[in-house]
Design a protein around this motif. Structure first.
Motif, short mmCIF file in Angstrom:
data_model
loop_
_atom_site.label_atom_id
_atom_site.label_comp_id
_atom_site.label_asym_id
_atom_site.label_seq_id
_atom_site.Cartn_x
_atom_site.Cartn_y
_atom_site.Cartn_z
N PRO A 225 15.45 -3.73 6.48
CA PRO A 225 14.34 -4.33 7.26
C PRO A 225 12.97 -3.74 6.93
N ALA A 226 12.94 -2.55 6.33
CA ALA A 226 11.66 -1.94 5.96
C ALA A 226 11.11 -2.48 4.66
N VAL A 227 11.96 -3.07 3.84
CA VAL A 227 11.57 -3.47 2.49
C VAL A 227 10.45 -4.52 2.44
N PRO A 228 10.50 -5.58 3.27
CA PRO A 228 9.40 -6.56 3.20
C PRO A 228 8.03 -5.94 3.45
N GLY A 229 7.95 -5.03 4.40
CA GLY A 229 6.68 -4.37 4.68
C GLY A 229 6.22 -3.48 3.55
N VAL A 230 7.17 -2.79 2.93
CA VAL A 230 6.85 -1.95 1.77
C VAL A 230 6.28 -2.79 0.64
N ILE A 231 6.96 -3.89 0.35
CA ILE A 231 6.52 -4.77 -0.74
C ILE A 231 5.14 -5.35 -0.45
N ALA A 232 4.96 -5.85 0.77
CA ALA A 232 3.69 -6.48 1.13
C ALA A 232 2.52 -5.50 1.01
N GLU A 233 2.69 -4.30 1.52
CA GLU A 233 1.60 -3.34 1.52
C GLU A 233 1.29 -2.83 0.12
N LEU A 234 2.33 -2.57 -0.67
CA LEU A 234 2.08 -2.09 -2.02
C LEU A 234 1.47 -3.17 -2.91
N LYS A 235 1.89 -4.41 -2.71
CA LYS A 235 1.24 -5.50 -3.45
C LYS A 235 -0.24 -5.60 -3.06
N LYS A 236 -0.51 -5.43 -1.78
CA LYS A 236 -1.88 -5.48 -1.28
C LYS A 236 -2.74 -4.39 -1.94
N ARG A 237 -2.12 -3.27 -2.24
CA ARG A 237 -2.83 -2.15 -2.86
C ARG A 237 -2.87 -2.25 -4.38
N GLY A 238 -2.37 -3.36 -4.90
CA GLY A 238 -2.48 -3.60 -6.34
C GLY A 238 -1.32 -3.15 -7.18
N TYR A 239 -0.22 -2.78 -6.55
CA TYR A 239 0.94 -2.34 -7.32
C TYR A 239 1.75 -3.53 -7.81
N VAL A 240 2.38 -3.34 -8.98
CA VAL A 240 3.27 -4.33 -9.56
C VAL A 240 4.66 -3.70 -9.63
N PHE A 241 5.66 -4.42 -9.14
CA PHE A 241 7.02 -3.89 -9.11
C PHE A 241 7.75 -4.19 -10.42
N VAL A 242 8.43 -3.17 -10.94
CA VAL A 242 9.19 -3.29 -12.18
C VAL A 242 10.49 -2.52 -12.05
N THR A 243 11.42 -2.75 -12.98
CA THR A 243 12.61 -1.92 -13.05
C THR A 243 12.24 -0.58 -13.69
N VAL A 244 13.14 0.37 -13.62
CA VAL A 244 12.88 1.66 -14.25
C VAL A 244 12.66 1.51 -15.75
N SER A 245 13.50 0.70 -16.40
CA SER A 245 13.33 0.51 -17.85
C SER A 245 12.00 -0.14 -18.18
N GLN A 246 11.56 -1.10 -17.36
CA GLN A 246 10.25 -1.72 -17.58
C GLN A 246 9.12 -0.72 -17.37
N LEU A 247 9.32 0.22 -16.45
CA LEU A 247 8.31 1.24 -16.19
C LEU A 247 8.07 2.11 -17.42
N LEU A 248 9.10 2.29 -18.22
CA LEU A 248 9.00 3.15 -19.40
C LEU A 248 8.52 2.44 -20.64
N ALA A 249 8.61 1.11 -20.69
CA ALA A 249 8.28 0.34 -21.89
C ALA A 249 6.80 0.46 -22.26
N PRO A 250 6.50 0.49 -23.57
CA PRO A 250 7.36 0.18 -24.70
C PRO A 250 8.28 1.30 -25.16
N GLY A 251 8.26 2.44 -24.46
CA GLY A 251 9.24 3.47 -24.76
C GLY A 251 10.58 3.12 -24.12
N LYS A 252 11.58 3.91 -24.42
CA LYS A 252 12.91 3.69 -23.85
C LYS A 252 13.47 5.01 -23.34
#
Length: 260
Positions: A225-252
């Motif tokens: 139940p906390a997740v929608p609020g987390v997503i909404a607020e972080l998006k509002k602050r300009g964050y983009v959500f990615v997987t861990v592997s995407q976070l590291l790209a173009p490295g691996k």
């Protein structure tokens, strides 16, 4: 230096699954873990590839303010609701799945995670602390979920989160042999201590910074139940959500290395 133990006041199940989550920084300090930040991986990857190749995955985290949302110890009866939230919000996540009573109980949810674009990773078979068991048992803890996940989605996981974030040179060597990178975290809501969704949300928001790796658990009733609020607020602050592997790209992620 002795490692801190899980609080005795927690229920046994919660302690066994995640009570050490908040202690990873202290543990790392004691064992002097050599961890690698996502930005360092991206820099190394960019040096090895042409810089004008474009975005990697769904977003280029060299330019975007990225954050990785991760969930430990599932899937569980709470996971279908979580997957719906993530799908509606178009947010990918990395699931560090647990074998015993989770992967084996909810195989269709593991398939659904993969089918909906999430990253399926390992959290061992039965959440035993890898640094406290023998090498043969540690190998079984890591090999069994690898095989189970591969049977379900057709590919082996490349990421592993050691229970309670506890690792050492022996586990690092074993992880390297098995093709698993170790992923810790920078943000924890300590959701194993509370069912207060508003508090969980606040803890995540207060700690998150660029390149953050957020640790949550889809096994606790206050978390999803906390997740929608987390997503909404972080998006509002300009964050983009990615997987861990995407976070590291173009490295691996490299097998055996520890990322945080």
């Amino acid at each position: 230096m002795k490692m801190a133990r899980a609080p005795k006041r927690l229920p046994r199940t919660a302690a066994a699954l995640a009570a050490g989550a908040a202690l990873v920084l202290a543990v790392s300090g004691c064992t002097k873990l050599d961890t690698t930040a996502p930005s360092a991986v991206r820099k190394e990857g960019a040096a090895a590839k042409k810089a004008d190749q474009g975005a990697f995955g769904t977003v280029d985290c060299r330019r975007a303010k990225c954050v990785a949302l991760t969930f430990d110890a599932g899937p569980s009866e709470n996971t279908p609701r979580l997957l719906k939230i993530l799908k509606d919000e178009k947010v990918p996540a990395t699931f560090f799945t647990l074998g015993k009573n989770h992967i084996e109980k909810y195989p269709e949810l593991v398939k659904r995670m993969d089918a909906e674009g999430h990253e399926v990773a390992s959290h061992t078979w039965s959440h035993k602390i890898l640094t406290k068991i023998g090498p043969a048992e540690a190998r079984r803890e890591l090999e069994r979920p690898n095989k189970a996940i591969e049977r379900l989605i057709g590919k082996k996981p490349t990421l592993m989160r050691p229970p309670q974030g506890r690792t050492n040179d022996d586990i690092t060597e074993l992880s390297e042999e098995l093709g698993l990178a170790q992923v810790l975290w920078t943000v924890t809501a300590k959701d194993y201590t509370t069912d207060d969704s508003a508090l969980i949300r606040k803890r995540v928001i207060d700690q998150t910074k660029r390149d953050g790796i957020i640790l949550l658990h889809d096994i606790y009733r206050g978390t999803v139940p906390a997740v929608p609020g987390v997503i909404a607020e972080l998006k509002k602050r300009g964050y983009v959500f990615v997987t861990v592997s995407q976070l590291l790209a173009p490295g691996k992620a490299e097998p055996g290395k520890i990322y945080r």
